[in-house]
Design a protein around this motif. Sequence first.
Motif, PDB file in Angstrom:
ATOM      1  N   SER A  21       0.847  -1.197   0.000  1.00 14.38           N
ATOM      2  CA  SER A  21       0.000   0.000   0.000  1.00 14.38           C
ATOM      3  C   SER A  21       0.878   1.240   0.000  1.00 14.38           C
ATOM      4  O   SER A  21       1.958   1.247   0.579  1.00 14.38           O
ATOM      5  CB  SER A  21      -0.897   0.021   1.238  1.00 14.38           C
ATOM      6  OG  SER A  21      -1.753  -1.089   1.286  1.00 14.38           O
ATOM      7  N   CYS A  22       0.367   2.261  -0.627  1.00 18.82           N
ATOM      8  CA  CYS A  22       1.041   3.564  -0.675  1.00 18.82           C
ATOM      9  C   CYS A  22      -0.008   4.611  -0.337  1.00 18.82           C
ATOM     10  O   CYS A  22      -0.872   4.914  -1.159  1.00 18.82           O
ATOM     11  CB  CYS A  22       1.628   3.788  -2.061  1.00 18.82           C
ATOM     12  SG  CYS A  22       2.289   5.443  -2.354  1.00 18.82           S
ATOM     13  N   ALA A  23       0.075   5.127   0.873  1.00 17.18           N
ATOM     14  CA  ALA A  23      -0.917   6.084   1.355  1.00 17.18           C
ATOM     15  C   ALA A  23      -0.347   7.488   1.316  1.00 17.18           C
ATOM     16  O   ALA A  23       0.788   7.718   1.742  1.00 17.18           O
ATOM     17  CB  ALA A  23      -1.342   5.729   2.774  1.00 17.18           C
ATOM     18  N   ALA A  24      -1.148   8.417   0.812  1.00 12.90           N
ATOM     19  CA  ALA A  24      -0.714   9.800   0.687  1.00 12.90           C
ATOM     20  C   ALA A  24      -1.332  10.670   1.772  1.00 12.90           C
ATOM     21  O   ALA A  24      -2.467  10.441   2.197  1.00 12.90           O
ATOM     22  CB  ALA A  24      -1.100  10.365  -0.673  1.00 12.90           C
ATOM     23  N   SER A  25      -0.571  11.652   2.191  1.00 16.11           N
ATOM     24  CA  SER A  25      -1.103  12.680   3.092  1.00 16.11           C
ATOM     25  C   SER A  25      -0.578  14.022   2.640  1.00 16.11           C
ATOM     26  O   SER A  25       0.515  14.123   2.086  1.00 16.11           O
ATOM     27  CB  SER A  25      -0.705  12.402   4.545  1.00 16.11           C
ATOM     28  OG  SER A  25       0.696  12.401   4.688  1.00 16.11           O
ATOM     29  N   GLY A  26      -1.395  15.052   2.855  1.00 16.03           N
ATOM     30  CA  GLY A  26      -1.004  16.385   2.443  1.00 16.03           C
ATOM     31  C   GLY A  26      -1.336  16.714   1.009  1.00 16.03           C
ATOM     32  O   GLY A  26      -1.160  17.863   0.583  1.00 16.03           O
ATOM     33  N   PHE A  27      -1.793  15.755   0.256  1.00 16.66           N
ATOM     34  CA  PHE A  27      -2.221  15.986  -1.124  1.00 16.66           C
ATOM     35  C   PHE A  27      -3.101  14.820  -1.554  1.00 16.66           C
ATOM     36  O   PHE A  27      -3.124  13.780  -0.918  1.00 16.66           O
ATOM     37  CB  PHE A  27      -1.025  16.159  -2.065  1.00 16.66           C
ATOM     38  CG  PHE A  27      -0.192  14.916  -2.275  1.00 16.66           C
ATOM     39  CD1 PHE A  27       0.608  14.411  -1.259  1.00 16.66           C
ATOM     40  CD2 PHE A  27      -0.201  14.265  -3.499  1.00 16.66           C
ATOM     41  CE1 PHE A  27       1.390  13.286  -1.444  1.00 16.66           C
ATOM     42  CE2 PHE A  27       0.575  13.136  -3.704  1.00 16.66           C
ATOM     43  CZ  PHE A  27       1.366  12.631  -2.671  1.00 16.66           C
ATOM     44  N   VAL A  79      -2.735   3.898  -3.176  1.00 19.23           N
ATOM     45  CA  VAL A  79      -2.470   3.052  -4.342  1.00 19.23           C
ATOM     46  C   VAL A  79      -1.904   1.730  -3.837  1.00 19.23           C
ATOM     47  O   VAL A  79      -1.141   1.706  -2.865  1.00 19.23           O
ATOM     48  CB  VAL A  79      -1.486   3.738  -5.309  1.00 19.23           C
ATOM     49  CG1 VAL A  79      -1.081   2.799  -6.425  1.00 19.23           C
ATOM     50  CG2 VAL A  79      -2.119   4.997  -5.883  1.00 19.23           C
ATOM     51  N   TYR A  80      -2.292   0.659  -4.517  1.00 18.88           N
ATOM     52  CA  TYR A  80      -1.878  -0.672  -4.097  1.00 18.88           C
ATOM     53  C   TYR A  80      -1.063  -1.353  -5.188  1.00 18.88           C
ATOM     54  O   TYR A  80      -1.202  -1.058  -6.377  1.00 18.88           O
ATOM     55  CB  TYR A  80      -3.111  -1.535  -3.796  1.00 18.88           C
ATOM     56  CG  TYR A  80      -4.016  -0.937  -2.754  1.00 18.88           C
ATOM     57  CD1 TYR A  80      -5.148  -0.213  -3.123  1.00 18.88           C
ATOM     58  CD2 TYR A  80      -3.741  -1.086  -1.405  1.00 18.88           C
ATOM     59  CE1 TYR A  80      -5.986   0.343  -2.175  1.00 18.88           C
ATOM     60  CE2 TYR A  80      -4.579  -0.526  -0.441  1.00 18.88           C
ATOM     61  CZ  TYR A  80      -5.688   0.185  -0.836  1.00 18.88           C
ATOM     62  OH  TYR A  80      -6.499   0.754   0.113  1.00 18.88           O
TER      63      TYR A  80
END
Length: 129
Positions: A21-27, A79-80
């Motif tokens: 998993s790829c987790a985004a923060s701030g955008f 995104v996975y």
Amino acid sequence: QLQLVESGGGLVQSGGSLRLSCAASGFTLDKYGIGWFRKAPGKEREGVSCVSSSDGSAYYGDSVKGRFTISRDNAANTVYLQMTGLKPEDTAVYYCAADPIVNAKHMCVVGPTPTVTVWGLGTEVTVSS
């Protein structure tokens, strides 16, 4: 602060599966192309799989085609990378990157745009034989 955090790596036997998993923060990721890259000791960085922001088209490197699947959940801002049929040669640190400019194939083959790309710190995948 723009940040990407990868998770899901670990130790798995040959033939096994993992989901990164790829987790985004701030955008928000929906405006960005997202790529998964990997770096193994003594090897060049490799573009594993990338997905465009514009049409959701995906690109896969030859070494993972048919085994890995990239997907994006814009609601979760994540995104996975589903990895199946893992092989010892898949052992590497896996990084995700977000690039607002280039398409999936360019991102994976040529590389993300250096000045605007956000990178995660990576998650380690080890596949034992």
